[in-house]
Design a protein around this motif. Structure first.
Motif, PDB file in Angstrom:
ATOM      1  N   TYR A 110      -4.956 -10.943  -4.823  1.00 50.35           N
ATOM      2  CA  TYR A 110      -3.732 -10.263  -4.375  1.00 50.35           C
ATOM      3  C   TYR A 110      -3.334 -10.719  -2.966  1.00 50.35           C
ATOM      4  O   TYR A 110      -2.149 -10.698  -2.621  1.00 50.35           O
ATOM      5  N   ASP A 113      -0.798 -15.981  -1.866  1.00 47.49           N
ATOM      6  CA  ASP A 113       0.647 -15.991  -2.063  1.00 47.49           C
ATOM      7  C   ASP A 113       1.034 -16.215  -3.519  1.00 47.49           C
ATOM      8  O   ASP A 113       2.034 -15.672  -3.995  1.00 47.49           O
ATOM      9  N   TYR A 140      -1.915  -1.395  -1.247  1.00 51.18           N
ATOM     10  CA  TYR A 140      -0.641  -1.780  -0.643  1.00 51.18           C
ATOM     11  C   TYR A 140      -0.144  -3.144  -1.088  1.00 51.18           C
ATOM     12  O   TYR A 140       1.041  -3.440  -0.935  1.00 51.18           O
ATOM     13  N   ARG A 141      -0.986  -3.984  -1.686  1.00 49.63           N
ATOM     14  CA  ARG A 141      -0.510  -5.277  -2.173  1.00 49.63           C
ATOM     15  C   ARG A 141      -0.109  -5.226  -3.647  1.00 49.63           C
ATOM     16  O   ARG A 141       0.918  -5.794  -4.034  1.00 49.63           O
ATOM     17  N   PRO A 143       1.095  -2.844  -5.679  1.00 49.26           N
ATOM     18  CA  PRO A 143       2.425  -2.313  -6.001  1.00 49.26           C
ATOM     19  C   PRO A 143       3.548  -3.288  -5.667  1.00 49.26           C
ATOM     20  O   PRO A 143       4.551  -3.358  -6.387  1.00 49.26           O
ATOM     21  N   ASP A 144       3.408  -4.044  -4.583  1.00 50.70           N
ATOM     22  CA  ASP A 144       4.420  -5.036  -4.243  1.00 50.70           C
ATOM     23  C   ASP A 144       4.460  -6.173  -5.258  1.00 50.70           C
ATOM     24  O   ASP A 144       5.522  -6.747  -5.525  1.00 50.70           O
ATOM     25  N   LEU A 145       3.311  -6.483  -5.832  1.00 49.32           N
ATOM     26  CA  LEU A 145       3.224  -7.617  -6.741  1.00 49.32           C
ATOM     27  C   LEU A 145       3.691  -7.286  -8.149  1.00 49.32           C
ATOM     28  O   LEU A 145       4.353  -8.101  -8.800  1.00 49.32           O
ATOM     29  N   GLY A 147       4.757  -3.846  -9.172  1.00 49.71           N
ATOM     30  CA  GLY A 147       5.475  -2.584  -9.282  1.00 49.71           C
ATOM     31  C   GLY A 147       4.522  -1.404  -9.263  1.00 49.71           C
ATOM     32  O   GLY A 147       3.346  -1.507  -9.641  1.00 49.71           O
ATOM     33  N   ARG A 148       5.031  -0.251  -8.841  1.00 47.36           N
ATOM     34  CA  ARG A 148       4.191   0.930  -8.676  1.00 47.36           C
ATOM     35  C   ARG A 148       3.601   1.414 -10.000  1.00 47.36           C
ATOM     36  O   ARG A 148       2.446   1.836 -10.069  1.00 47.36           O
ATOM     37  N   ASP A 208       6.516 -11.991   4.496  1.00 45.10           N
ATOM     38  CA  ASP A 208       5.407 -11.062   4.731  1.00 45.10           C
ATOM     39  C   ASP A 208       5.696 -10.112   5.881  1.00 45.10           C
ATOM     40  O   ASP A 208       5.097  -9.044   5.965  1.00 45.10           O
TER      41      ASP A 208
END
Length: 244
Positions: A110, A113, A140-141, A143-145, A147-148, A208
């Motif tokens: 995660y 990049d 924290y990574r 969900p960004d990758l 989705g929640r 980032d």
């Protein structure tokens, strides 16, 4: 370094987790070796390709060591600090994943990049089943990758993402046949190295840095550092003369 091999070519690094007998479980020695490897990359930046020796990327953290860790070790953020450092490497990083990428192994991917996977790849964070949480960047990574919703399925529901699910969710860029992940990862790095290093570095900083205090300052400073005006003014200061 005993647990990580570092190969430096003309335009990239290949960092290989090298505990195949333990499915490349991330223990204290590997954390120390990865910090050393990060220092090498920071001193002479180039894109990095991460992979694991043998059939697996990394089957998690070393449970025997985790069992003995107490409050002070948790507050020290041992694994998190390492993966934050990986995430902050100046040029793009690619994880070439085969087999298991679980727990800390998943969190290392995660922090990269770009991820590429074989058909055998499995991503997951089973930490709650061991009485702990995925506290080295997954909250924290991921969900960004992906989705929640998908992140909660993985982090709370114990759901494993196989290669097909990882591709559908956007976690990986491509799925390739078993044994072809390293070659495919190199092809991704080939495309990266065809671009301007400075453009890549600033683009990564911008992407980032969204919402991260201080990162915009870094970008502005980076531009100013490249100007002739900055060089002339500092030269004048050092030579104890005025420009006007």
């Amino acid at each position: 370094m005993d647990t990580v091999t570092v190969e430096r070519t003309a335009d990239r690094y290949v960092l290989t987790l090298n505990r195949p007998q333990a499915r490349n479980a991330i223990d204290a020695a590997m954390i120390a070796d990865l910090h050393t490897a990060c220092g090498i990359v920071e001193d002479d930046p180039a894109p990095v390709l991460f992979t694991g020796a043998g059939d697996h990327f990394a089957g998690g953290a070393d449970i025997g060591e985790l069992r003995e860790r107490r409050l002070s070790e948790a507050l020290a953020g041992i694994n998190r600090n390492l993966f934050d450092r990986v995430a902050a490497l100046p040029l793009p990083t690619v994880a070439a994943v085969s087999g298991y990428a679980l727990g800390g192994g998943a969190e290392l991917t995660y922090a990269c990049d770009i991820r590429i996977a074989t058909e055998t790849a499995v991503f997951g964070n089973p930490e709650p089943g061991l009485g702990i949480m995925a506290a080295a960047g997954a909250t924290y990574r991921l969900p960004d990758l992906v989705g929640r919703s998908v992140a909660k399925q993985v982090l709370l529901g114990g759901h494993l993402l196989d290669a097909a699910a990882a591709l559908r969710s956007g976690l990986v860029i491509d799925v390739v046949p078993a044994g072809e992940h390293l070659a495919s990862g190199h092809r991704v790095v080939d495309r990266i190295t065809a671009s301007s290093p400075l453009a890549l570095r600033l683009t990564k900083t911008i992407v980032d840095g969204a919402g991260a205090p201080g990162r915009v300052d870094d970008i502005v400073q980076a531009v100013l550092f490249e100007t002739a005006d900055k060089h002339d003014r500092m030269t004048a200061f050092l030579e104890k003369r005025n420009l006007r």
